[in-house]
Design an enzyme around this catalytic site. Structure first.
Site, PDB file in Angstrom:
ATOM      1  N   SER A 122     -13.618   9.297  19.876  1.00 10.55           N
ATOM      2  CA  SER A 122     -14.494   8.621  18.919  1.00 10.55           C
ATOM      3  C   SER A 122     -13.954   7.257  18.532  1.00 10.55           C
ATOM      4  O   SER A 122     -12.742   6.994  18.597  1.00 10.55           O
ATOM      5  CB  SER A 122     -14.606   9.504  17.670  1.00 10.55           C
ATOM      6  OG  SER A 122     -15.173   8.807  16.592  1.00 10.55           O
ATOM      7  N   TYR A 146     -10.960  12.972  10.801  1.00  9.00           N
ATOM      8  CA  TYR A 146     -11.555  13.128  12.131  1.00  9.00           C
ATOM      9  C   TYR A 146     -10.912  12.167  13.129  1.00  9.00           C
ATOM     10  O   TYR A 146     -10.545  12.547  14.245  1.00  9.00           O
ATOM     11  CB  TYR A 146     -13.053  12.867  12.028  1.00  9.00           C
ATOM     12  CG  TYR A 146     -13.830  12.971  13.314  1.00  9.00           C
ATOM     13  CD1 TYR A 146     -13.968  14.189  13.973  1.00  9.00           C
ATOM     14  CD2 TYR A 146     -14.450  11.846  13.868  1.00  9.00           C
ATOM     15  CE1 TYR A 146     -14.706  14.289  15.144  1.00  9.00           C
ATOM     16  CE2 TYR A 146     -15.186  11.943  15.033  1.00  9.00           C
ATOM     17  CZ  TYR A 146     -15.310  13.161  15.672  1.00  9.00           C
ATOM     18  OH  TYR A 146     -16.037  13.249  16.834  1.00  9.00           O
ATOM     19  N   LYS A 150      -8.804  13.171  16.485  1.00 15.28           N
ATOM     20  CA  LYS A 150      -9.201  12.713  17.810  1.00 15.28           C
ATOM     21  C   LYS A 150      -8.064  11.934  18.477  1.00 15.28           C
ATOM     22  O   LYS A 150      -7.856  12.028  19.695  1.00 15.28           O
ATOM     23  CB  LYS A 150     -10.470  11.863  17.727  1.00 15.28           C
ATOM     24  CG  LYS A 150     -11.737  12.672  17.541  1.00 15.28           C
ATOM     25  CD  LYS A 150     -11.995  13.581  18.743  1.00 15.28           C
ATOM     26  CE  LYS A 150     -13.310  14.316  18.642  1.00 15.28           C
ATOM     27  NZ  LYS A 150     -13.544  15.197  19.818  1.00 15.28           N
TER      28      LYS A 150
END
Length: 319
Positions: A122, A146, A150
């Site tokens: 991402s 997040y 990632k």
């Protein structure tokens, strides 16, 4: 021979499965396969005799090893707790996004055949001060849970590839717009909502400043690039297996202008503009443009402009 798709019941995963089935294995570099295994918490919606749907927890190492076996030639790891959900539930996100990725990598390693492993990452791995156009070697400074998770996954996939355990490819996806269906827990969900809902005659809110730059890809372009990711020769990618997949740089104001050009003034009038700090803190930390000369040279593609993306969505989904 099997290809595994985690998150296979989801929007992107089910489209990847359909695209693989349509293309077939052993063509244009895609590994030869006779079946696809969807791994998710829900059954896969794709009805095809070649698709097996398995439900379970990928963070369970024993489950991962039951799913990934000696006949596995490729793995798409798409399953994740998304950006908004990761901020709300740190422990669940760690279990799925970090422990699940490690369990899947270990299961792939145990096959002894170094299967091709496509890991979707991402833009959230970036943060801090960035140039107008982000170079490929930009240091990672995630500003969210997040993004941090990632980034961990990216490093794991690269190291497992270096060791020869897998043939990995890390694909940093642009924000996908326009997604059909309902909003999800991603902080960037509004990037579809401000187009999708108004075209359906429903109100939507834009929670970020209009000058916010977004790095976007249509679903069709994203799926085509994910199919190419498993097909491209790993030696061409090189030792560092991380790629910023091509997208287009569009401001939110330009997105809304496309909405008005394609959908008319009525849909545009349905979009309100009330800033939401929780969303801004995440989305506005992401870069809006990238140098993607290397991925383009490797055969990855991108949309021409956002008008075409909106038109594609309207023609396919608006009745």
């Amino acid at each position: 021979m099997k290809i595994i798709v985690t998150g296979g019941a989801g929007f992107l995963g089910s489209r990847v499965i359909r695209a693989l089935l349509a293309q077939g294995g052993g063509k244009d570099g895609v590994p030869a396969f006779d079946g696809i295994v969807s791994v998710d918490l829900a059954p896969c919606p794709v009805e095809d005799a070649r698709v097996t749907s398995v439900t379970g927890d990928i963070a369970d190492a024993a489950f991962a090893r039951r799913v990934v076996g000696p006949d596995t030639v490729g793995i798409y790891h798409l399953a994740a707790v998304l950006s908004g959900g990761s901020e709300q539930d740190f422990d669940l996100a760690m279990r799925v996004n970090v422990d699940g990725t490690r369990a899947l990598l270990e299961a792939a390693r145990a096959t002894g055949r170094a299967p091709r492993f496509v890991f979707t990452s991402s833009l959230a791995v970036f943060g801090g001060e960035m140039p107008e156009v982000v170079p490929e070697a930009m240091a990672l400074m995630p500003a969210s849970t997040y993004g941090s998770q990632k980034a961990i996954g990216e490093l794991l996939v690269n190291d497992y590839s270096r060791k020869g355990f897998i043939d990995g490819r890390v694909c940093r996806l642009p924000t996908i717009s326009v997604r059909p269906g309902k909003p999800n827990s991603a902080a960037s969900s509004f990037a579809s909502g401000i187009i999708r809902e108004p075209l359906a005659g429903e109100p939507s809110n834009c929670p970020v400043p209009l000058e916010t730059r977004m790095w976007l890809s249509s679903p069709d372009a994203a799926v085509a690039n994910l199919i190419h990711a498993i097909a491209v020769d790993g030696a061409r990618i090189g030792t560092w297996r991380t790629l910023n997949l091509p997208g287009i740089c569009v401001t939110v104001a330009e997105m809304l202008a496309s909405l008005e050009r394609i959908g008319g003034a009525g849909p545009r009038s349905l979009v309100s503009h009330e800033l939401e700090p929780r969303i801004m803190d995440i989305v506005c930390s992401w870069p809006g443009d990238f140098d993607v000369s290397r991925p383009l040279a490797l055969g990855f593609t991108r949309d021409t402009d956002f008008d075409a993306v909106v038109r594609q969505y309207k023609d396919e989904f608006v009745r």
